[in-house]
Design a protein around this motif. Structure first.
Motif, PDB file in Angstrom:
ATOM      1  N   ASN A 536       0.614  -1.195  -0.052  1.00  0.00           N
ATOM      2  CA  ASN A 536       0.042  -0.053   0.001  1.00  0.00           C
ATOM      3  C   ASN A 536       0.904   1.155  -0.147  1.00  0.00           C
ATOM      4  O   ASN A 536       0.577   2.392  -0.705  1.00  0.00           O
ATOM      5  CB  ASN A 536      -0.881   0.179   1.220  1.00  0.00           C
ATOM      6  CG  ASN A 536      -1.823  -1.000   1.266  1.00  0.00           C
ATOM      7  OD1 ASN A 536      -2.418  -1.421   0.263  1.00  0.00           O
ATOM      8  ND2 ASN A 536      -2.382  -1.247   2.431  1.00  0.00           N
ATOM      9  N   ARG A 537       1.889   1.385   0.803  1.00  0.00           N
ATOM     10  CA  ARG A 537       2.885   2.380   0.569  1.00  0.00           C
ATOM     11  C   ARG A 537       3.456   2.711  -0.597  1.00  0.00           C
ATOM     12  O   ARG A 537       3.491   3.810  -0.979  1.00  0.00           O
ATOM     13  CB  ARG A 537       4.038   2.208   1.820  1.00  0.00           C
ATOM     14  CG  ARG A 537       4.889   3.337   1.908  1.00  0.00           C
ATOM     15  CD  ARG A 537       4.257   4.649   2.199  1.00  0.00           C
ATOM     16  NE  ARG A 537       5.217   5.724   1.877  1.00  0.00           N
ATOM     17  CZ  ARG A 537       4.780   6.967   1.627  1.00  0.00           C
ATOM     18  NH1 ARG A 537       3.521   7.265   1.276  1.00  0.00           N
ATOM     19  NH2 ARG A 537       5.632   8.055   1.376  1.00  0.00           N
ATOM     20  N   LEU A 538       3.977   1.408  -1.348  1.00  0.00           N
ATOM     21  CA  LEU A 538       4.381   1.594  -2.768  1.00  0.00           C
ATOM     22  C   LEU A 538       3.281   2.387  -3.369  1.00  0.00           C
ATOM     23  O   LEU A 538       3.703   3.104  -4.202  1.00  0.00           O
ATOM     24  CB  LEU A 538       4.892   0.200  -3.264  1.00  0.00           C
ATOM     25  CG  LEU A 538       6.127  -0.385  -2.616  1.00  0.00           C
ATOM     26  CD1 LEU A 538       6.155  -1.955  -3.386  1.00  0.00           C
ATOM     27  CD2 LEU A 538       7.171   0.584  -3.238  1.00  0.00           C
ATOM     28  N   ALA A 539       2.122   2.099  -3.392  1.00  0.00           N
ATOM     29  CA  ALA A 539       1.252   2.698  -4.377  1.00  0.00           C
ATOM     30  C   ALA A 539       1.047   4.109  -3.908  1.00  0.00           C
ATOM     31  O   ALA A 539       0.799   4.863  -4.929  1.00  0.00           O
ATOM     32  CB  ALA A 539      -0.137   1.836  -4.054  1.00  0.00           C
ATOM     33  N   GLU A 540       1.153   4.488  -2.690  1.00  0.00           N
ATOM     34  CA  GLU A 540       0.943   5.725  -2.154  1.00  0.00           C
ATOM     35  C   GLU A 540       2.320   6.550  -2.844  1.00  0.00           C
ATOM     36  O   GLU A 540       1.934   7.538  -3.165  1.00  0.00           O
ATOM     37  CB  GLU A 540       1.027   5.914  -0.622  1.00  0.00           C
ATOM     38  CG  GLU A 540      -0.460   5.219   0.011  1.00  0.00           C
ATOM     39  CD  GLU A 540      -0.029   5.348   1.690  1.00  0.00           C
ATOM     40  OE1 GLU A 540       0.952   5.674   1.944  1.00  0.00           O
ATOM     41  OE2 GLU A 540      -0.955   4.989   2.227  1.00  0.00           O
ATOM     42  N   ILE A 541       3.472   6.111  -2.615  1.00  0.00           N
ATOM     43  CA  ILE A 541       4.659   6.730  -3.287  1.00  0.00           C
ATOM     44  C   ILE A 541       4.273   7.157  -4.865  1.00  0.00           C
ATOM     45  O   ILE A 541       4.559   8.084  -5.222  1.00  0.00           O
ATOM     46  CB  ILE A 541       5.846   5.888  -3.106  1.00  0.00           C
ATOM     47  CG1 ILE A 541       6.280   5.796  -1.641  1.00  0.00           C
ATOM     48  CG2 ILE A 541       7.092   6.420  -3.721  1.00  0.00           C
ATOM     49  CD1 ILE A 541       7.400   4.945  -1.124  1.00  0.00           C
ATOM     50  N   SER A 542       4.010   6.057  -5.544  1.00  0.00           N
ATOM     51  CA  SER A 542       3.708   6.432  -6.930  1.00  0.00           C
ATOM     52  C   SER A 542       2.843   7.303  -7.017  1.00  0.00           C
ATOM     53  O   SER A 542       2.890   8.265  -7.933  1.00  0.00           O
ATOM     54  CB  SER A 542       3.321   4.972  -7.487  1.00  0.00           C
ATOM     55  OG  SER A 542       2.895   5.183  -8.767  1.00  0.00           O
ATOM     56  N   SER A 543       1.381   7.473  -6.090  1.00  0.00           N
ATOM     57  CA  SER A 543       0.706   8.481  -6.369  1.00  0.00           C
ATOM     58  C   SER A 543       1.268   9.876  -6.105  1.00  0.00           C
ATOM     59  O   SER A 543       0.782  10.925  -6.519  1.00  0.00           O
ATOM     60  CB  SER A 543      -0.855   8.155  -5.496  1.00  0.00           C
ATOM     61  OG  SER A 543      -1.576   9.133  -5.512  1.00  0.00           O
ATOM     62  N   GLU A 544       1.941  10.014  -5.055  1.00  0.00           N
ATOM     63  CA  GLU A 544       2.798  11.336  -4.564  1.00  0.00           C
ATOM     64  C   GLU A 544       3.366  11.665  -5.656  1.00  0.00           C
ATOM     65  O   GLU A 544       3.409  12.956  -5.963  1.00  0.00           O
ATOM     66  CB  GLU A 544       3.455  11.052  -3.266  1.00  0.00           C
ATOM     67  CG  GLU A 544       2.339  10.776  -2.121  1.00  0.00           C
ATOM     68  CD  GLU A 544       3.381  10.533  -0.592  1.00  0.00           C
ATOM     69  OE1 GLU A 544       4.440  10.900  -0.733  1.00  0.00           O
ATOM     70  OE2 GLU A 544       2.630   9.908   0.187  1.00  0.00           O
ATOM     71  N   VAL A 545       4.613  10.725  -6.330  1.00  0.00           N
ATOM     72  CA  VAL A 545       5.318  11.344  -7.452  1.00  0.00           C
ATOM     73  C   VAL A 545       4.461  11.755  -8.516  1.00  0.00           C
ATOM     74  O   VAL A 545       4.678  12.920  -9.215  1.00  0.00           O
ATOM     75  CB  VAL A 545       6.006  10.073  -7.801  1.00  0.00           C
ATOM     76  CG1 VAL A 545       7.013  10.659  -8.920  1.00  0.00           C
ATOM     77  CG2 VAL A 545       7.223   9.621  -6.539  1.00  0.00           C
ATOM     78  N   GLU A 546       3.328  11.031  -8.804  1.00  0.00           N
ATOM     79  CA  GLU A 546       2.579  11.323  -9.967  1.00  0.00           C
ATOM     80  C   GLU A 546       1.979  12.789  -9.772  1.00  0.00           C
ATOM     81  O   GLU A 546       1.667  13.822 -10.741  1.00  0.00           O
ATOM     82  CB  GLU A 546       1.550  10.493 -10.191  1.00  0.00           C
ATOM     83  CG  GLU A 546       0.539  10.791 -11.413  1.00  0.00           C
ATOM     84  CD  GLU A 546      -0.380   9.798 -11.736  1.00  0.00           C
ATOM     85  OE1 GLU A 546      -1.267   9.663 -12.463  1.00  0.00           O
ATOM     86  OE2 GLU A 546      -0.354   8.446 -11.079  1.00  0.00           O
ATOM     87  N   GLY A 547       1.374  12.992  -8.577  1.00  0.00           N
ATOM     88  CA  GLY A 547       0.908  14.425  -7.950  1.00  0.00           C
ATOM     89  C   GLY A 547       1.821  15.644  -8.119  1.00  0.00           C
ATOM     90  O   GLY A 547       1.588  16.531  -8.636  1.00  0.00           O
ATOM     91  N   ILE A 548       3.051  15.226  -7.608  1.00  0.00           N
ATOM     92  CA  ILE A 548       4.079  16.394  -7.960  1.00  0.00           C
ATOM     93  C   ILE A 548       4.431  16.729  -9.167  1.00  0.00           C
ATOM     94  O   ILE A 548       4.530  17.992  -9.610  1.00  0.00           O
ATOM     95  CB  ILE A 548       5.311  15.903  -7.128  1.00  0.00           C
ATOM     96  CG1 ILE A 548       5.179  15.793  -5.594  1.00  0.00           C
ATOM     97  CG2 ILE A 548       6.336  17.009  -7.578  1.00  0.00           C
ATOM     98  CD1 ILE A 548       6.292  15.205  -4.895  1.00  0.00           C
ATOM     99  N   LEU A 549       4.331  15.790 -10.234  1.00  0.00           N
ATOM    100  CA  LEU A 549       4.603  15.721 -11.657  1.00  0.00           C
ATOM    101  C   LEU A 549       3.564  16.755 -12.120  1.00  0.00           C
ATOM    102  O   LEU A 549       3.727  17.556 -12.968  1.00  0.00           O
ATOM    103  CB  LEU A 549       4.707  14.534 -12.418  1.00  0.00           C
ATOM    104  CG  LEU A 549       5.038  14.559 -13.748  1.00  0.00           C
ATOM    105  CD1 LEU A 549       6.258  15.366 -14.189  1.00  0.00           C
ATOM    106  CD2 LEU A 549       5.163  13.208 -14.188  1.00  0.00           C
ATOM    107  N   GLU A 550       2.377  16.430 -11.837  1.00  0.00           N
ATOM    108  CA  GLU A 550       1.156  17.070 -12.309  1.00  0.00           C
ATOM    109  C   GLU A 550       1.012  18.379 -12.033  1.00  0.00           C
ATOM    110  O   GLU A 550       0.743  19.516 -12.672  1.00  0.00           O
ATOM    111  CB  GLU A 550      -0.045  16.361 -12.014  1.00  0.00           C
ATOM    112  CG  GLU A 550      -0.268  15.038 -12.741  1.00  0.00           C
ATOM    113  CD  GLU A 550      -1.616  14.182 -12.309  1.00  0.00           C
ATOM    114  OE1 GLU A 550      -2.316  14.814 -11.355  1.00  0.00           O
ATOM    115  OE2 GLU A 550      -1.995  13.160 -12.777  1.00  0.00           O
ATOM    116  N   ALA A 551       1.759  18.739 -10.739  1.00  0.00           N
ATOM    117  CA  ALA A 551       1.398  20.138 -10.200  1.00  0.00           C
ATOM    118  C   ALA A 551       2.839  21.063 -10.798  1.00  0.00           C
ATOM    119  O   ALA A 551       2.604  22.094 -10.610  1.00  0.00           O
ATOM    120  CB  ALA A 551       1.735  20.016  -8.560  1.00  0.00           C
ATOM    121  N   LEU A 552       3.566  20.513 -11.580  1.00  0.00           N
ATOM    122  CA  LEU A 552       4.581  21.584 -12.168  1.00  0.00           C
ATOM    123  C   LEU A 552       4.134  22.206 -13.405  1.00  0.00           C
ATOM    124  O   LEU A 552       3.111  21.620 -13.958  1.00  0.00           O
ATOM    125  CB  LEU A 552       5.691  20.484 -12.725  1.00  0.00           C
ATOM    126  CG  LEU A 552       6.616  19.460 -11.756  1.00  0.00           C
ATOM    127  CD1 LEU A 552       7.511  18.788 -12.440  1.00  0.00           C
ATOM    128  CD2 LEU A 552       7.404  20.148 -10.743  1.00  0.00           C
TER     129      LEU A 552
END
Length: 730
Positions: A536-552
């Motif tokens: 579950n934490r791996l899935a959260e990490i992937s989501s957080e990285v994707e969120g940062i990328l989208e916010a750029l």
């Protein structure tokens, strides 16, 4: 529906629905499914009908004159074995025109453990070379006709044959000759000729044999008048290999005491699998039951007397006798205009009201709104529209006293069923007669459902059958290898590329009977939960990285640590940049604010992504270590299980899925009733008067808005005319 048959034409060997091939696997005995054109479930259907008819015979002779690779014979042998104790009392006769396929017949029968002395096979043209061979020097004296208890066949459809010089052939003399362009009735009459007076036959043919005229019509008339046709079963289209044309199973007897014909329309009972249709076990049992018991069932089967068939010119086209079509959607004009729910549409749910006589009054009220007082014979839903949004309808149904009593009765009917299954299958595993056990369990299931209305017993049976495939295989292992086989663990072999070639290599272990996943869930739940948290934490990490990328910003996405298409970070570049940013921030004395999660600077985002990437790498390594450790611990756990623990696990594997499925049936019933009532209420919720009022209000609003528009003289004249149209002014 079937009145005009798709022309099958002449089916050459490569085009025939009987293209033969065989698939054989070993574990622990040979399991076989021969592809002779008829799928295995059609073969089972034919075999179950025959097996019930022969269940009291002490010895049984069965014959397939177009045997292919022998699947029909094998299935009928298995079905007959449910009723008799000595499989050596069955003899198998087979004839096949193709030499290679003929060899498969005998091989497959022997591989199934059948005594070779009980197997009689011939390689020859069934229509040209009737069984048996005879001495040419004494053809009359040496000829011994072959008569059998059962004949089953799936001949090639509508192929050409040579009827010349066969008028005196005893197989056809009583009924006539099939046309040379379609040998369907030639095969049927051949089968019937070889049937004992007490025997039964089943044959698969295209639907055209039920209604085509000419020579075939005369043969069909003779068969009907002489009471040979006992049942006609219409199968779903697109279930046969190599052809999508509709097919039928015809059940015939040499002698019987009645003259009516059971017509069965099973064309809508199937499960869609890809591009093909498949009969499920519940579909097969539904058909077999009505054929055995000769039952009338609405939209499914009809017992038709001979005079009715005469009145239809001996046409056996199934839709003439069984209407399986869905009821056409209808709309009540009065309710559409004035509102309310028509009583005749509520009555379509009569099977529910028969089971729950007071529920109807709870759900529907005859008291209409003030504007609908002229609608006295119409009802309305007793629950108001606002409450419907909160599932009030489903709650009202599920909490009704008759529904709660129904659920209690259902639960009472299955009280102790888990103990029954545990005793039958687990405690007495070594005494189970595998060929008969599923039928025994089905009888118990049906007995418990006998007093329960509305629940389809065949839906319940499918739940049992879905699990039985696994139970049967496991029981066979336990009976042949002993109970200790349950704690055995086998190497798990997979195909992998080794030096560019596919090779079989070991990839861990697997339970001989008990699945690793089940053992982990029951005995190693803490370790399993820890791994799930890491996942579950791996899935959260992937989501957080994707969120940062989208916010750029678009400008920030042009940086070198981001892919050219802006779809992802480049890990190596992120790591390198993060080191630079950290050093710069540290030198500037701002490291604490730099690493704050609330920082919006591009540099801080890159540092945050780098931290997430490093966490992802470490977590994946830890997850791999934990998963490997859990795998080995599971192996050790299985190998050291006590008999009591094994039995508990078998109960979870075999019995729990059946009970879970059965327990869900009342809920599914309530949901279905709720949906149907909701659909009925929605259908007439908005009347024509409501629509007219909405249109009028919209026109008034639009007309008011027109007053606010300005323009030149021509525009003003146009707007005035448009306003007249909206308001209906002359």
């Amino acid at each position: 529906m079937y009145e005009v048959e798709a022309d099958a034409g002449r089916l050459e060997p490569n085009d025939s629905p009987r293209g033969e091939s065989i698939f054989v696997t070993w574990s622990p005995k040979i399991y076989h499914e021969a592809r002779d054109g008829a799928p295995n479930e059609v073969s089972l259907l034919m075999s179950e009908i025959i097996a019930d008819h022969l269940k009291d015979n002490k010895t049984i002779d069965i014959y397939d004159p177009t045997s292919g690779s022998g699947s029909l014979l094998i299935n009928i042998g298995n079905c007959v074995a449910k009723h008799i104790s000595d499989k050596n009392s069955i003899r198998y006769f087979a004839q096949e025109i193709k030499a290679n396929t003929y060899n498969l017949t005998r091989m497959n029968l022997i591989m199934r453990g059948i005594n070779p002395d009980n197997i009689k096979t011939r390689n020859g043209d069934t229509l040209e070379e009737d069984w048996p061979d005879f001495d040419e020097n004494d053809p009359i004296g040496s000829y011994k006709p072959l008569y059998l208890d059962a004949v089953v066949s799936n001949p090639p459809y509508s192929q050409q044959w040579d009827p010349s010089h066969k008028d005196s052939d005893p197989r056809y003399a009583r009924f006539g000759l099939a046309p040379k362009t379609k040998a369907d009735y030639a095969f049927l009459l051949h089968d019937l000729y070889h049937l004992k007076p007490s025997g039964m036959m089943t044959i698969v043919l295209p639907h055209g044999v039920l209604f085509r005229g000419g020579e075939e019509g005369k043969i069909r008339q003779a068969l009907i008048e002489q009471d040979h046709i006992q049942a006609v079963i219409g199968l779903p289209a697109n279930i046969f290999f190599g052809t999508g044309i509709p097919t039928t199973i015809i059940v015939l007897r040499q002698q019987r005491n009645d003259s009516d014909v059971l017509m069965v329309d099973a064309s809508k009972h199937f499960k869609k699998e890809g591009k093909t249709n498949k009969l499920q076990a519940s579909d097969i049992k539904r058909i077999v039951d009505v054929v055995i018991n000769r039952q009338d069932r609405p939209k499914f089967s009809k017992l038709v007397d001979k005079q009715t068939i005469r009145d239809n010119d001996y046409n056996l086209n199934i839709p003439r006798y069984v209407d399986s079509s869905d009821d056409a959607e209808s709309w009540d004009l009065h309710a559409t205009l004035l509102g309310g729910i028509p009583p005749q549409e509520i009555e379509k749910l009569a099977h529910y009201w028969q089971a729950f006589p007071n529920l109807r009054a709870t759900l529907f009220s005859q008291k209409l709104s003030q504007s609908n007082q002229n609608n006295a014979n119409y009802a309305q839903l007793a629950i108001n529209a606002e409450d419907l949004k909160n599932d009030a309808l489903k709650v009202s149904i599920s909490q009704h006293p008759e529904i709660t009593a129904f659920i209690q009765n259902y639960q009472q009917a299955f009280a102790g069923f888990d103990d029954y299954l545990n005793t039958e299958l687990i405690e007495h595993y070594d005494q189970v007669r595998l060929a008969m056990q599923e039928s025994k369990l089905a009888d118990e299931l049906f007995k418990r459902l006998q007093a329960i209305p509305l629940i389809d017993k065949y839906t319940a049976y499918q739940l049992l059958n879905d699990q039985w495939q696994s139970i049967d295989a496991d029981l066979e292992i336990l009976q042949s290898e002993g109970f200790n086989a349950s704690t055995q663990v086998d190497p798990n072999f997979v195909i992998k590329k080794v030096r560019g070639k596919d090779s079989e290599v070991q990839d861990g272990w697997k339970g001989h009977i008990l699945p690793f996943e089940l053992v982990q869930t029951i005995h190693l739940s803490d370790e399993l939960s820890a791994i799930e948290q890491q996942q579950n934490r791996l899935a959260e990490i992937s989501s957080e990285v994707e969120g940062i990328l989208e916010a750029l910003t678009e400008e920030e996405k042009e940086a070198e640590m981001i892919k050219d298409d802006g779809s992802a970070f480049i890990n190596a570049a992120v790591s390198k940049a993060a080191k630079v940013y950290k050093t710069a921030k540290k030198a500037g004395g701002d490291i604490n604010s730099t690493e704050s999660e609330d920082s919006d600077s591009f540099e801080d985002k890159i540092i945050q992504v780098d931290a997430l990437i490093n966490e992802d790498k470490a977590l994946k390594k830890a997850l791999k270590t934990a998963s490997d450790a859990l795998h080995l611990k599971t192996k050790d756990t299985i190998e050291n299980l006590s008999d009591s623990q094994v039995k508990t696990l078998l109960k979870h594997k075999w019995i729990s899925p059946i009970l879970d499925g059965l327990n869900a049936l009342p809920t599914a019933l309530i949901n279905d009733l709720s949906q149907q009532v909701q659909t009925l209420a929605d259908k007439y919720a908005t009347t024509y008067a409501d629509v007219a009022r909405d249109i009028k209000a919209t026109e008034q609003s639009l007309a008011t808005m027109l007053d606010e528009l300005t323009g030149n003289e021509a525009d003003e004249e146009g707007l005035a005319e448009f306003k007249k149209l909206l308001l209906g002014d002359d």
